[in-house]
Enzyme design. Structure first.
Site, PDB file in Angstrom:
ATOM      1  N   TYR A  54      42.494  30.416  45.890  1.00  0.00           N
ATOM      2  CA  TYR A  54      41.714  30.421  47.125  1.00  0.00           C
ATOM      3  C   TYR A  54      40.624  31.475  46.995  1.00  0.00           C
ATOM      4  O   TYR A  54      40.847  32.550  46.427  1.00  0.00           O
ATOM      5  CB  TYR A  54      42.607  30.768  48.316  1.00  0.00           C
ATOM      6  CG  TYR A  54      43.792  29.855  48.506  1.00  0.00           C
ATOM      7  CD1 TYR A  54      44.901  29.957  47.670  1.00  0.00           C
ATOM      8  CD2 TYR A  54      43.812  28.899  49.513  1.00  0.00           C
ATOM      9  CE1 TYR A  54      45.998  29.114  47.834  1.00  0.00           C
ATOM     10  CE2 TYR A  54      44.909  28.063  49.694  1.00  0.00           C
ATOM     11  CZ  TYR A  54      45.998  28.175  48.847  1.00  0.00           C
ATOM     12  OH  TYR A  54      47.077  27.347  49.016  1.00  0.00           O
ATOM     13  N   GLU A  55      39.450  31.188  47.578  1.00  0.00           N
ATOM     14  CA  GLU A  55      38.285  32.053  47.365  1.00  0.00           C
ATOM     15  C   GLU A  55      38.449  33.462  47.941  1.00  0.00           C
ATOM     16  O   GLU A  55      37.697  34.368  47.592  1.00  0.00           O
ATOM     17  CB  GLU A  55      37.028  31.395  47.931  1.00  0.00           C
ATOM     18  CG  GLU A  55      37.090  31.159  49.444  1.00  0.00           C
ATOM     19  CD  GLU A  55      35.974  30.250  49.925  1.00  0.00           C
ATOM     20  OE1 GLU A  55      35.091  29.920  49.134  1.00  0.00           O
ATOM     21  OE2 GLU A  55      36.004  29.869  51.104  1.00  0.00           O
ATOM     22  N   LEU A  56      39.419  33.670  48.828  1.00  0.00           N
ATOM     23  CA  LEU A  56      39.631  35.018  49.345  1.00  0.00           C
ATOM     24  C   LEU A  56      40.154  35.956  48.264  1.00  0.00           C
ATOM     25  O   LEU A  56      40.173  37.173  48.441  1.00  0.00           O
ATOM     26  CB  LEU A  56      40.648  35.019  50.502  1.00  0.00           C
ATOM     27  CG  LEU A  56      40.494  34.033  51.653  1.00  0.00           C
ATOM     28  CD1 LEU A  56      41.383  34.466  52.815  1.00  0.00           C
ATOM     29  CD2 LEU A  56      39.067  33.908  52.109  1.00  0.00           C
ATOM     30  N   THR A  86      37.730  38.214  45.331  1.00  0.00           N
ATOM     31  CA  THR A  86      37.011  36.941  45.253  1.00  0.00           C
ATOM     32  C   THR A  86      36.437  36.753  43.853  1.00  0.00           C
ATOM     33  O   THR A  86      36.499  35.649  43.282  1.00  0.00           O
ATOM     34  CB  THR A  86      35.886  36.923  46.307  1.00  0.00           C
ATOM     35  OG1 THR A  86      36.492  36.913  47.595  1.00  0.00           O
ATOM     36  CG2 THR A  86      34.988  35.706  46.162  1.00  0.00           C
TER      37      THR A  86
END
Lengths: 261, 304
Positions: A54-56, A86
């Site tokens: 996930y981009e977080l 990220t």
């Protein structure tokens, strides 16, 4: 796979179709909204060894313990395989380690270019949208990417007004020419059907219509003369086990609610 | 003993965020969004700010709606679970703000370049996209080694990083955990770092776990005690996301009239975060959002 059917809606059908694109063992870059559920569904049914990024800055190899609405919900951090930056998640993508990424969009064209930034004439009147987020990166750097979006004529246009997330540009050879290292859209899942891309001319091809949808309906909602596979398949409806699992992940129907089709 | 960097939030904002400053925030993307600090900026009617961020959630939309902003360098401005940010949308369409288009990766690289003291970093993302037409900080270059086309992302050095953390000491040594987004490079790149913290703790507590410190305390200019300072976004170990607040904000930001009412009630007419939590959010909501299932790490040994 069970074959009994139950009432379902387009969102459920799209999530099930997205989940079926995931092979067991693949590394998935999970986008916002419906793809969030597609990953959970695949992971719980046919792809238990899939890994989600996930981009977080989150990597998960377990399903979150309780339902989540968005990837930053704390259950999605609980017992993550890795919590990082990220840039770490994006670097895995840039190296080519991500098999497939998922994204949604506002506007798409025949070459799978995606626009989530602005509609209209750059120097004239525009409608503004939120922008790329990570979508541009997911479309640039994954081995393949999958688009999940509503099918309306204003969204399926001859040429997008702005390329936020590159597809095949203006056709064969474009991605190599501009310097993209790999990839391109493999599948488009819409409220009406499923599309793949012709390996020779890089154009979207209608390969499957959802139950109750005709090829003509799809063409009527598409702003260019569609290429159509022969024969066109009928998208298998979501199975009972897919619907049951979705009900667990989205119990209030926030993403997959709405009337049965 | 070094001097304490503890300040009330209102003083830190007044002192280090002048009109026209460039401010990087919302760096963890969805968690630890510094809403308390952002609302203080609005209360102090700061003008002409440049906001820098990845996906920025509704705080950027609120700052735009409050007319604090002249420019945005970001990947995404909206409402994570509902989509559009209406104030941002109107401001872009009326050309009241200038926007430089980034992706989450390019904004990270821009800050990382500054944090490394180099003028740009190369990447393979975004090539062929129209981001290049709306961002003077993106250009293509030829790799001197392979001859391939690469994207070059120009360094961004913000005046101020506005960061919410779980705990900090009075000297600016802090622990942050969870998914970190672009927080590390944002802090290392910025001239001034202002921390808001759920808890102010003794230095000895921070020193027990140096790997949990994501940037050194000597870079920090000010530390502000701000419990619930990231509400309605979640803070790992402290509270969950208040989804209802984001859904209600969608409704209350649709028209300028409603947004104005929202702004008065939620920001301008409350003196600080403590009053906001007490008067607007309330105890029962706060109880709903607290961590119900704690999960502690196994201790690690840093001894010698």
């Amino acid at each position: 796979m069970d074959t009994d059917t139950r009432e379902y809606n387009f969102a459920q059908l799209m999530v099930a179709a997205a989940a079926r694109e995931i092979q067991n063992g693949e590394i998935i870059f999970v986008g916002m909204r419906l793809p969030l559920l597609g990953f959970l569904l695949a992971k719980s049914l046919h792809a238990p060894d899939a890994v989600g990024i996930y981009e977080l800055g989150i990597v998960r190899d377990r399903v979150a313990p309780v339902p989540i609405l968005t990837m930053g919900d704390l259950p999605n951090l609980y017992q993550a395989a890795w919590l990082a930056d990220t840039a770490d998640a994006m670097s895995l993508l840039q190296q080519g380690r991500v098999d497939v990424s998922f994204l949604g969009g506002a506007q798409v064209d025949r070459f799978g270019n995606l626009n989530t930034t602005l509609i209209g004439d750059w120097n004239g009147s525009i409608s503004s949208l939120p922008g790329s987020g990570g979508a541009c990166d997911l479309a640039s750097l994954a081995q393949r990417h999958i688009l999940v979006m509503a099918h309306e004529e204003r969204r399926f246009v001859e040429r997008v007004d702005y390329i936020t997330s590159p597809g095949y540009g203006d056709g064969p050879g474009w991605r190599q020419r501009v310097g993209l290292p790999r990839g391109g859209p493999s599948t488009v899942i819409t409220t009406l059907g499923i599309f793949h891309f012709d390996p020779v001319d890089c154009q979207m091809v209608l390969t499957s219509v959802h139950p109750g949808v005709t090829v003509k309906m799809v063409q009527d909602h598409t702003g260019w003369p569609l290429k159509i596979a022969n024969p066109v398949q009928i998208t298998p409806p979501p199975t009972l086990s897919e619907l049951d699992m979705l009900a667990q992940f989205d119990p209030k129907g926030f993403w997959t609610g709405g009337p049965a089709r | 003993m070094p001097e304490s960097k503890l300040y009330p939030l209102s003083k830190a904002v007044a002192k280090w965020i002048p009109d026209g400053a460039s401010v990087v925030s919302c760096t963890a993307l969805e968690t630890c969004i510094p809403f308390a600090a952002g609302h203080e900026i609005i209360r102090q009617k700061k003008k002409d700010l440049t906001l820098i961020g990845p996906i920025s959630d509704i705080l950027f939309d609120q700052l735009v709606g409050a007319e604090c902003v002249k420019m945005i360098q970001a990947a995404w401005v909206g409402n994570v679970i509902t989509g559009l940010g209406y104030n941002y949308q109107k401001a872009v369409e009326n050309r009241r703000i200038v926007v430089e288009h980034h992706s989450n990766f390019t904004i990270s690289l821009a800050l990382k370049a500054a944090s490394m003291g180099v003028p740009f970093l190369p990447t393979r993302t975004g090539l062929g996209s129209d981001l290049f037409h709306f961002n003077p900080g993106l250009k293509t270059v030829t790799c001197p080694f392979t001859g391939h086309t690469l994207a070059a992302v120009a360094a961004i050095t913000p005046d101020v990083a506005l960061i919410h953390v779980q705990r900090a000491d009075a000297m600016g040594n802090a622990h942050l955990w969870g998914s970190l987004g672009i927080t590390r490079e944002a802090c290392l790149a910025s001239r001034i770092v202002i921390l808001t913290a759920e808890e102010i703790v003794q230095t000895e507590i921070i020193l027990t776990d140096p790997n949990r410190v994501i940037f050194p305390g000597f870079l920090v200019t000010a530390v502000c005690h701000a419990p619930w300072g990231a509400y309605p976004s979640p803070v790992p170990g402290y509270y969950n996301r208040d989804h209802d607040y984001f859904l209600e904000y969608q409704q209350s930001s649709k028209s300028p009239e409603n947004f104005h009412k929202w702004l008065l009630r939620h920001v301008m007419k409350v003196s600080d975060r403590e009053k906001f939590m007490e008067q607007i959010v309330g105890n029962s909501k706060m109880a709903d959002l607290t961590i119900k299932k704690p999960s502690f790490t196994e201790p690690v040994n840093y001894g010698y």
